[in-house]
Design a protein around this motif. Structure first.
Motif, PDB file in Angstrom:
ATOM      1  N   SER A 152       8.938  -2.265  -6.408  1.00 48.55           N
ATOM      2  CA  SER A 152       8.449  -2.330  -7.796  1.00 48.55           C
ATOM      3  C   SER A 152       9.048  -3.511  -8.535  1.00 48.55           C
ATOM      4  N   ASN A 153      10.158  -4.016  -8.017  1.00 46.04           N
ATOM      5  CA  ASN A 153      10.884  -5.085  -8.690  1.00 46.04           C
ATOM      6  C   ASN A 153      10.492  -6.487  -8.221  1.00 46.04           C
TER       7      ASN A 153
ATOM      8  N   LYS B 249       4.930  -7.294 -12.538  1.00 47.68           N
ATOM      9  CA  LYS B 249       3.949  -7.702 -13.544  1.00 47.68           C
ATOM     10  C   LYS B 249       2.714  -6.781 -13.518  1.00 47.68           C
ATOM     11  N   PHE B 250       2.275  -6.461 -12.314  1.00 40.63           N
ATOM     12  CA  PHE B 250       1.088  -5.601 -12.161  1.00 40.63           C
ATOM     13  C   PHE B 250       1.351  -4.189 -12.703  1.00 40.63           C
ATOM     14  N   LEU B 251       2.620  -3.774 -12.643  1.00 34.99           N
ATOM     15  CA  LEU B 251       2.955  -2.422 -13.096  1.00 34.99           C
ATOM     16  C   LEU B 251       3.124  -2.340 -14.614  1.00 34.99           C
TER      17      LEU B 251
ATOM     18  N   GLN C  38       0.808  -1.215   0.000  1.00 34.09           N
ATOM     19  CA  GLN C  38       0.000   0.000   0.000  1.00 34.09           C
ATOM     20  C   GLN C  38       0.847   1.273   0.000  1.00 34.09           C
ATOM     21  N   LEU C  39       2.047   1.189   0.600  1.00 35.21           N
ATOM     22  CA  LEU C  39       2.919   2.370   0.538  1.00 35.21           C
ATOM     23  C   LEU C  39       3.360   2.616  -0.902  1.00 35.21           C
ATOM     24  N   LEU C  40       3.699   1.559  -1.623  1.00 39.79           N
ATOM     25  CA  LEU C  40       4.109   1.767  -3.019  1.00 39.79           C
ATOM     26  C   LEU C  40       2.937   2.339  -3.828  1.00 39.79           C
ATOM     27  N   GLU C  41       1.749   1.811  -3.601  1.00 34.11           N
ATOM     28  CA  GLU C  41       0.577   2.333  -4.323  1.00 34.11           C
ATOM     29  C   GLU C  41       0.409   3.836  -4.046  1.00 34.11           C
TER      30      GLU C  41
ATOM     31  N   ALA D  32      14.615   4.354  -2.781  1.00 33.07           N
ATOM     32  CA  ALA D  32      15.163   2.992  -2.863  1.00 33.07           C
ATOM     33  C   ALA D  32      14.073   1.953  -2.609  1.00 33.07           C
ATOM     34  N   PHE D  33      13.194   2.253  -1.648  1.00 33.67           N
ATOM     35  CA  PHE D  33      12.062   1.361  -1.331  1.00 33.67           C
ATOM     36  C   PHE D  33      11.185   1.174  -2.569  1.00 33.67           C
TER      37      PHE D  33
END
Ligand code: IBG
Length: 221
Positions: free
Chosen positions: A187-188, A194-196, A157-160, A181-182
């Motif tokens: 994302s990797n 795949k979702f991205l 959720q933080l990445l979103e 960096a996070f």
């Protein structure tokens, strides 16, 4: 029945997008039914599918789940993305509530009349209230993930949230090197990567068409 969870919502982000993210992160395939007409929505109500006459609706494990928070915690627990004990779970809850509050400001943005929109407030809240917290947590424990040295719902959720704010202000992470960096690291992760990618079930930012459909479906007679 296919056994895949079925998500019923608009063909847009709104209150369903975090569920799409979480299922995708867990590597779970899901089906979607898009709400396009008032009749469709009324039929769901008539059939008793919506406990509070609201979507998101997620059909999973024989349940018709509503209430975003309940849906997300169920998925997080089921796919081991909810910590190893109650204290980790409490931390995850606090972090997702924080990112949830920030994303809530953006989710309502497209539905707010242009004159009343306050983009500056969103950026200010992101950079002075929310992002500093996650930057500090990650810096202090020096681990890859927010909680328990293990990938969790809080990371997803933080990445979103980061990506949503970056869509509004691309430089928003410039003073947050640990979050940069996070972002790259999470994302990797293969399921997220795949979702991205284009063609996934991730939805684009809201456009006029999506906003008009939502307004039409919920319009009172
Ligand atoms: N507490 C519920 C949850 O978290 O799931 C709220 C769900 C909710 O507000 N659902 C709206 C709904 O069904 C659709 S999302 N409304 C019909 C009604 O009669 O209440 C609406 C929404 C969008 C974008 I799209 C921003 C904010 C809300």
């Amino acid at each position: 029945m296919s056994g895949k969870p079925k998500l019923t919502y608009f063909n847009g982000r709104g209150r369903m997008e975090s569920t799409r993210w979480l299922l995708a992160a867990a590597g779970v395939e899901f089906e979607e039914e898009f709400l396009e007409t008032k009749e469709q929505y009324q039929k769901l109500i008539k059939d008793g599918a919506l406990l509070f006459d609201q979507v998101p609706l997620v059909e999973i494990d024989g349940m018709k789940m509503v209430q975003t928070r309940a849906i997300l915690s169920y998925i997080a627990a089921k796919y081991n993305l909810y910590g190893k004990d109650l204290k980790e779970r409490a931390l995850i809850d606090m972090y997702v509530e924080g990112t949830g509050d920030l994303m809530g400001m953006i989710i309502t943005f497209a539905f707010t009349p242009p004159k009343e929109r306050n983009l500056a407030l969103i950026i200010e809240r992101a950079t002075t209230r929310y992002f500093p917290v996650y930057e500090k947590v990650l810096k202090q424990h020096g681990q890859e993930f927010l909680v328990g040295n293990r990938f969790s719902w809080a990371d997803v959720q933080l990445l979103e949230a980061i990506l949503m704010v970056e869509e509004k202000e691309p430089t928003v992470l410039s003073k947050f090197p640990v979050l940069q960096a996070f972002k790259a690291r999470i994302s990797n992760i293969p399921t997220i990567k795949k979702f991205l990618q284009p063609g996934s079930q991730r939805k684009p930012p809201p456009d006029d068409q999506y906003v008009a459909t939502v307004m039409e479906v919920f319009k009172k007679d």
